[in-house]
Structure formats: structure tokens, C-alpha cells
Motif scaffolding. Sequence first.
Motif, short mmCIF file in Angstrom:
data_model
loop_
_atom_site.label_atom_id
_atom_site.label_comp_id
_atom_site.label_asym_id
_atom_site.label_seq_id
_atom_site.Cartn_x
_atom_site.Cartn_y
_atom_site.Cartn_z
N GLN A 11 54.55 8.93 0.99
CA GLN A 11 55.43 9.65 1.91
C GLN A 11 56.86 9.10 1.83
O GLN A 11 57.82 9.84 1.65
CB GLN A 11 54.89 9.53 3.34
CG GLN A 11 55.76 10.12 4.43
CD GLN A 11 55.59 11.62 4.59
OE1 GLN A 11 54.61 12.18 4.09
NE2 GLN A 11 56.53 12.25 5.24
N LYS A 32 54.36 15.94 7.23
CA LYS A 32 54.12 14.81 6.33
C LYS A 32 53.15 15.24 5.24
O LYS A 32 52.46 16.26 5.35
CB LYS A 32 53.57 13.61 7.11
CG LYS A 32 52.27 13.87 7.82
CD LYS A 32 51.92 12.75 8.80
CE LYS A 32 51.84 11.41 8.12
NZ LYS A 32 51.39 10.34 9.07
N PHE A 57 53.31 17.71 -0.43
CA PHE A 57 54.40 17.27 0.46
C PHE A 57 55.26 18.48 0.85
O PHE A 57 55.63 19.29 0.00
CB PHE A 57 55.26 16.22 -0.26
CG PHE A 57 56.34 15.62 0.58
CD1 PHE A 57 56.09 14.51 1.36
CD2 PHE A 57 57.62 16.17 0.60
CE1 PHE A 57 57.10 13.95 2.15
CE2 PHE A 57 58.63 15.63 1.37
CZ PHE A 57 58.36 14.52 2.16
N GLU A 70 50.93 6.73 3.08
CA GLU A 70 52.19 6.41 3.76
C GLU A 70 53.24 5.96 2.76
O GLU A 70 54.43 6.30 2.88
CB GLU A 70 51.95 5.31 4.80
CG GLU A 70 51.09 5.75 5.98
CD GLU A 70 51.79 6.80 6.83
OE1 GLU A 70 52.84 6.49 7.40
OE2 GLU A 70 51.27 7.93 6.92
#
Length: 405
Positions: A275, A359, A380, A272
Motif C-alpha cells: 500500500q 486501500k 489498488f 500494508e
Amino acid sequence: MDALDILTDLDNVIPFFQAIFSADEHKVIGYEILGRYRTHNSIESLGPFFMDEGIPEEYKQEVDHVVLTKALDKAVELDKDVLLFINRDADLLMQDDGEVFLQMLLSYEEKGISLNRIVLEISERNYKGQSDHLDHLLIYYRTYGIKVAIDKMGSDSSYLDRIGELAPDILKIDLLALRSTSTSHTYQNVLYSLSMLARKIGATLLFENIEMVYQLQFAWKNGGRFYQGYYLHYPEEQFVDRHIRKTTLRNEFHEFISYEKKKLTGIFQLTESFQSHIQELLGKYRKYSTYEELLEFLTIELSDVAFRMYVCDEDGFQKSENIFKEDSDWILQSHYKNKNWSWRPYFLENIIRMRNEKKGILSDLYSDIETGETVRTYSFPLNSHDYLFIDLSYNFLDKMDVLLN
């Protein structure tokens, strides 16, 4: 140990039983029958006797018969769901096409030992016969409910080409080489591959020679359902209480589960974080004319994290050159452009996941083909067609507690 001494003293040829424990119930689910010889002052393994090629086969068969007869006489008292693991050398078994062995088992079926409780551990170490003859015998045995196990997996890779032919019910994986946390990552990967193979063919994994808690954790993590070894229980002349390790195993598995959950939570949080960071960087460097220019921008921000970056389209064709960190400098590698990577495991699956979830994805650990280092890749989606791949350096992974496990 003299062979004639043993043959003239069969009263002191006895079976020992090594308990096999299960992951799902934390109790003894079976016993491996082992041959022992009682001397005046000790109990000795009959392993050297059976392995000695200088001892005539009929001698070995006679001793084998005594051990099994005494073991089955004792096993009549066991619960009706307890498995019995019986080792047999392929050459010895095929001497009479396996008939004496089968007839002995059938005679004990009348006494209450169902043949679906028998697991035949077949050893082909020095088998001189034709493999199809042995295969036919094992297929015949299976019609009676007898299960087949291949042993010594993990110590003799020559068995790999036999797995598909035999389609065993159980694969025994030897953890003898995995005796410390310093064992090579490559060796652990080989054992992991065996666990994946077992899953594909529907075989149960039994990990043997577990001597430390680290090995038990490895077996649990890699899909082992059954466990055996000195760490759990030494072979004994009598059957042990089936629940003798229930509390210990429950507590240790709880520790394994807690550790694994902590690690997976850490990986999720790091993914996360990646990301958010990559999204910020792409917003910051949104004005670029080529993917190579974008990659050069990213090296400014990811120099301590990555050692290689590139862009591929959804079919696996590389749309950019590689940018690769050599010592402290970043260099462009033009010969990688237009190469196709769709053949890599999970590549297309991950592309679809990224496209649908919009994502990034952090890969599992693997060994890089070119550098040989243990790495992970973060990928990504740049847009609906193209995807950024960032190979994370070992030095970066080493700083993060969860990423090298």
C-alpha cells in the motif's frame, strides 16, 4: 482368503472399530465399523472379500450381517452421543429395498442405540440400479434420523455430480494422495474446492486416511470437523478411551493456530507495505497521459515483483492494455483492452471493498490461466472509478515465506 472358509467360520468374523476424532472437542465422537477375519496367526481385513465381484452377493450380505450384529452388540455399552459409521454397498443395500438393514437398526434402538447416532456411508462405486430409487431410500432413512455420508471424496470425482442430489450430512474426503508436502498444488486446490462445496450445502467434512501430521494440518485448515486415520489411531477390536488423543490434538492444533496467525500477520504486513510503496510510486509518476504510460513507469520499479499489470474500471472493463514481462522485457498486449473481468470470482466484491476502504487488496493463491503458475494479485484503487492490478510473479512469492502457503 477363500469365501467358503469365511462362511463356514463365522465365529471368527469380527468387527474392528476405527476411532473418529473431532476438531471442536479433541475427542472420539464416533467409530467406523470395519470387518475383520481372525485366522490362526493373524487378523485380516474383509475388504478384499467385499470388493471381490466373483463372490455371490448373498455371501457378502451374510458376512455383513454378522459383522454389524456383533458391532452393535458391543456398541450398546457406548456413551449415548457416540456416532456409528456403517459402510454399505448400494447394490447390496437395494437387494431388499434396504428393509433388513433398517429393521436391524430398529431392533437395536430398543436396546439404547438411537438411530440419530447412525451414519450410513453409502458406496455407489459399481451401483447398477437407478439412482432415484436409492435416493428415495436414503430420504426414507433420514425420516428415522439416520445420517448419510458420501465416502471416497478426493479419490473419485464422479461423485461430484451426486452431492447436490443426495445433499449428504457428511462428506468423507480421502487424503491418501496427500501423503507428502510435494503433492501438487492443483490437487490441494481440488480438495479445497470440496471443502467450499461442503460449506455451501451445510455438510460436515470428515477427512480420512490421515497418516501424517501434515495431512492433519491440511484437514484442519480446510474446514475439517472430523478426522480419521492411522496417524490418530489404528482400528482395534475394542473401543478406545474417548480422550486418548485430547492432549496431542490440543498441542498440535495450537501449533497450527500459531503458524496460521504468523502467516496471516505476515500477509497483512506485506499488504500494508505494498500500500505504502504503490502510493509512493503513484506520487512519483503522477504525470502520465495514458494508463499504458503509467504502467511503463511502474515496470521500472516493479520488475522484480510483477509479471503483468493492467487497469480496469469498477465494472471490470479493462481500461488499459496489458503490460507483460516476457523473459526480461516488458511488452504491451493491446488485445486485452476493453475485455471484461467481472465474471472472475470475488472481482466485484473486491472492487467494493477497495472503493469503501480506499486501500489495496492482496488476493489468495491461485493458478494463472495463461502461465499456469501459482500467483497472487495485488489490486489498488487509482481513483473512484479505476483500479490497478499487479500480478505478482512466482519468483517473488517464493522469496517471501508466507506468500506460497
